[in-house]
Scaffold this motif. Structure first.
Motif, PDB file in Angstrom:
ATOM      1  N   LYS A  11      -4.948  -1.637   1.316  1.00  9.67           N
ATOM      2  CA  LYS A  11      -5.740  -0.190   0.547  1.00  9.67           C
ATOM      3  C   LYS A  11      -4.571   0.544  -0.256  1.00  9.67           C
ATOM      4  O   LYS A  11      -3.297   0.137   0.016  1.00  9.67           O
ATOM      5  N   ASP A  17       0.584   3.658   1.958  1.00  4.21           N
ATOM      6  CA  ASP A  17       0.711   4.399   3.427  1.00  4.21           C
ATOM      7  C   ASP A  17       2.059   5.275   3.677  1.00  4.21           C
ATOM      8  O   ASP A  17       2.945   4.776   3.225  1.00  4.21           O
ATOM      9  N   GLY A  63       0.984  -1.200  -0.051  1.00  2.45           N
ATOM     10  CA  GLY A  63      -0.020  -0.086   0.031  1.00  2.45           C
ATOM     11  C   GLY A  63       1.053   1.350   0.108  1.00  2.45           C
ATOM     12  O   GLY A  63       2.027   1.216   0.176  1.00  2.45           O
TER      13      GLY A  63
HETATM   14  N1  MTE Z   1      -4.142  -1.420   3.689  1.00  2.00           N
HETATM   15  C1  MTE Z   1      -3.026  -0.551   3.973  1.00  2.00           C
HETATM   16  N2  MTE Z   1      -2.239  -0.272   2.910  1.00  2.00           N
HETATM   17  N3  MTE Z   1      -3.012  -0.220   5.300  1.00  2.00           N
HETATM   18  C2  MTE Z   1      -3.490  -0.479   6.304  1.00  2.00           C
HETATM   19  O1  MTE Z   1      -3.245  -0.001   7.554  1.00  2.00           O
HETATM   20  N4  MTE Z   1      -5.380  -2.065   7.138  1.00  2.00           N
HETATM   21  C3  MTE Z   1      -5.986  -3.261   6.856  1.00  2.00           C
HETATM   22  C4  MTE Z   1      -6.823  -3.225   5.657  1.00  2.00           C
HETATM   23  N5  MTE Z   1      -5.797  -2.661   4.532  1.00  2.00           N
HETATM   24  C5  MTE Z   1      -4.575  -1.504   5.991  1.00  2.00           C
HETATM   25  C6  MTE Z   1      -4.701  -1.870   4.774  1.00  2.00           C
HETATM   26  C7  MTE Z   1      -7.062  -3.915   7.772  1.00  2.00           C
HETATM   27  S1  MTE Z   1      -6.227  -4.124   9.251  1.00  2.00           S
HETATM   28  C8  MTE Z   1      -8.221  -3.596   7.905  1.00  2.00           C
HETATM   29  S2  MTE Z   1      -9.438  -4.296   8.847  1.00  2.00           S
HETATM   30  C9  MTE Z   1      -8.820  -3.122   6.530  1.00  2.00           C
HETATM   31  O2  MTE Z   1      -7.794  -2.566   5.569  1.00  2.00           O
HETATM   32  C10 MTE Z   1     -10.037  -2.057   7.070  1.00  2.00           C
HETATM   33  O3  MTE Z   1     -10.442  -1.490   5.680  1.00  2.00           O
HETATM   34  P1  MTE Z   1     -11.408  -0.219   5.790  1.00  2.00           P
HETATM   35  O4  MTE Z   1     -10.439   0.804   6.568  1.00  2.00           O
HETATM   36  O5  MTE Z   1     -11.669   0.201   4.419  1.00  2.00           O
HETATM   37  O6  MTE Z   1     -12.639  -0.480   6.599  1.00  2.00           O
END
Ligand code: MTE
Length: 388
Positions: A230, A174, A172
């Motif tokens: 994400k 981030d 991701g």
């Molecule tokens: N993807 C990225 N890049 N960074 C994140 O912190 N969190 C994960 C996932 N994808 C995360 C991620 C977690 S632990 C969860 S539970 C879900 O995203 C949450 O998705 P939402 O925020 O769309 O509900």
């Protein structure tokens, strides 16, 4: 960076003045989308540094969760710069033809939709006894949406996965503070090639919002939310599982249930995959005082890669159980709303329980399996109410 600081400042103002001036929290995305920060809309702020928002259970009254009510889980800062025109997705690793796709190229691929209940592995962590460290989620780190976008499988096929490709890694965008390891995880190739695993660009018919991974995220249906990376920027095919913090020690579960409070050796754990069978009562609220007469007990139930077979309700603290009526809206990876009409015989204190069973014959246990990170809490749900 600046936009992130401004955003945090706005959130901070919002936390102070949420009820007084909700409209000041409207925040513009570069693509002229405008998103109301969900935190102003009755969401529970669980972490402020990296935005973590929990959905109050009383919002579990629609099959699809409206996006502003969809829980948010971030391990670090959301990307401050997200420009749809500049965004690229790189595909490489154990493939014959590495490739890079723009959002426009991605949107030309066939779109598929999956209604999926996304649940954070740590949902319900605060209910484990003894308590464990980590974000103290109540019952609402779970929501349901219709996710749409190209199948990951179609993109992998274009890149031509080599026979050595066994796992697929997601990275991701981030913004990683200090020494925090980047959010990178992998899933096995079989799940990556599943017809329902997506590179999702839309949620409930609209482009993803920044909180939920704009412009594209992985959607790994039925699995813990952590699998659905994400702000996707890289998909890499690997010959083995990715090695990194978010695969180990994070997001692992004991192979055998141990004694509550006992440490578990890393070699006695495995990576989390599918969600467990679970139900939650969304009404009446815990602690409610109700008039005698007809009471509607209602809630939702889900089970990762299985379907819900039944939900049972007890209004006498577990002595007897009756079936709830399951809602008509259903999809393989989605929760099922349920309801139960109840007429309390007399005034007094009542403990109402809900218990789901799935099509694989698994039933919600009375006590969840304790584990040091507090994952997959799924004990029979309960509310205590007073009938006057
Ligand atoms: N993807 C990225 N890049 N960074 C994140 O912190 N969190 C994960 C996932 N994808 C995360 C991620 C977690 S632990 C969860 S539970 C879900 O995203 C949450 O998705 P939402 O925020 O769309 O509900």
């Amino acid at each position: 960076m600046n936009s992130r600081r401004n955003f945090l400042k706005q959130i901070s103002l919002g936390a102070l003045a949420a009820t007084a001036a909700p409209s000041i929290l409207t925040w513009a995305l570069p693509q002229q989308h405008s998103v109301n920060v969900p935190g102003e809309d009755g969401m529970i702020l669980r972490s402020f540094r990296f935005i973590d928002l929990e959905t109050p259970v009383e919002y579990f009254n629609t099959w699809l969760t409206p996006v502003p009510h969809f829980f948010v889980r971030n391990h670090m800062f959301e990307p401050s710069e997200l420009d749809a025109a500049d965004w690229r997705l790189a595909l490489g690793g154990e493939v014959e033809k590495p490739l890079t796709l723009s959002l426009a190229e991605l949107s030309k691929l066939e779109t598929h939709s999956v209604v999926n209940t996304l649940e954070c592995a740590g949902n319900g962590r605060s209910l484990h006894r003894p308590q464990v460290p980590g974000v103290q989620w109540g019952k609402g780190a779970v929501s349901t949406a219709r996710f749409s976008g190209p199948r990951l499988r179609d993109v992998l096929q274009r890149a031509a996965v080599k026979s050595s490709g066994k796992h697929v890694m997601f990275r991701g965008l981030d913004e990683v503070p200090g020494k925090v390891p980047p959010f990178i995880r992998s899933i096995p190739i079989e799940k990556a090639l599943d017809a329902d695993t997506l590179i999702a660009t839309h949620m409930n018919g609209s482009p993803l919002t920044r909180h939920h991974g704009f412009p594209a995220r992985a959607l790994v249906p039925g699995w813990v939310g952590a699998a659905s990376c994400k702000w996707l920027t890289e998909v890499k095919v690997l010959d083995k599982e990715f090695v990194g913090n978010f695969m180990s020690p994070a997001y692992r579960f004991p192979n055998q249930p141990g004694q509550p409070g006992e440490a578990v050796k890393p070699e006695d754990t495995h990576p989390l995959t599918a969600l467990s069978v679970k139900s939650v009562i969304s009404g009446p609220a815990d602690g409610a005082s109700l008039k005698a007469g007809k009471v509607s007990v209602h809630g939702t139930a889900w089970s990762g890669e299985a379907d819900i077979a039944k939900v049972e309700i007890s209004t006498d603290a577990g002595a007897t159980w009756s079936p709830a009526k399951l809602g008509s809206e259903q999809a393989h990876y989605a929760w099922r709303l349920w309801s139960f009409d109840w007429k309390p015989g007399k005034s007094g204190e009542y403990t109402i329980l809900s218990r789901a069973t799935d099509t694989q014959g698994r039933t919600q246990p009375s006590t969840a399996v304790w584990n040091p990170s507090g994952y997959l809490y799924n004990a029979v749900d309960q509310v205590k109410i007073h009938v006057v």
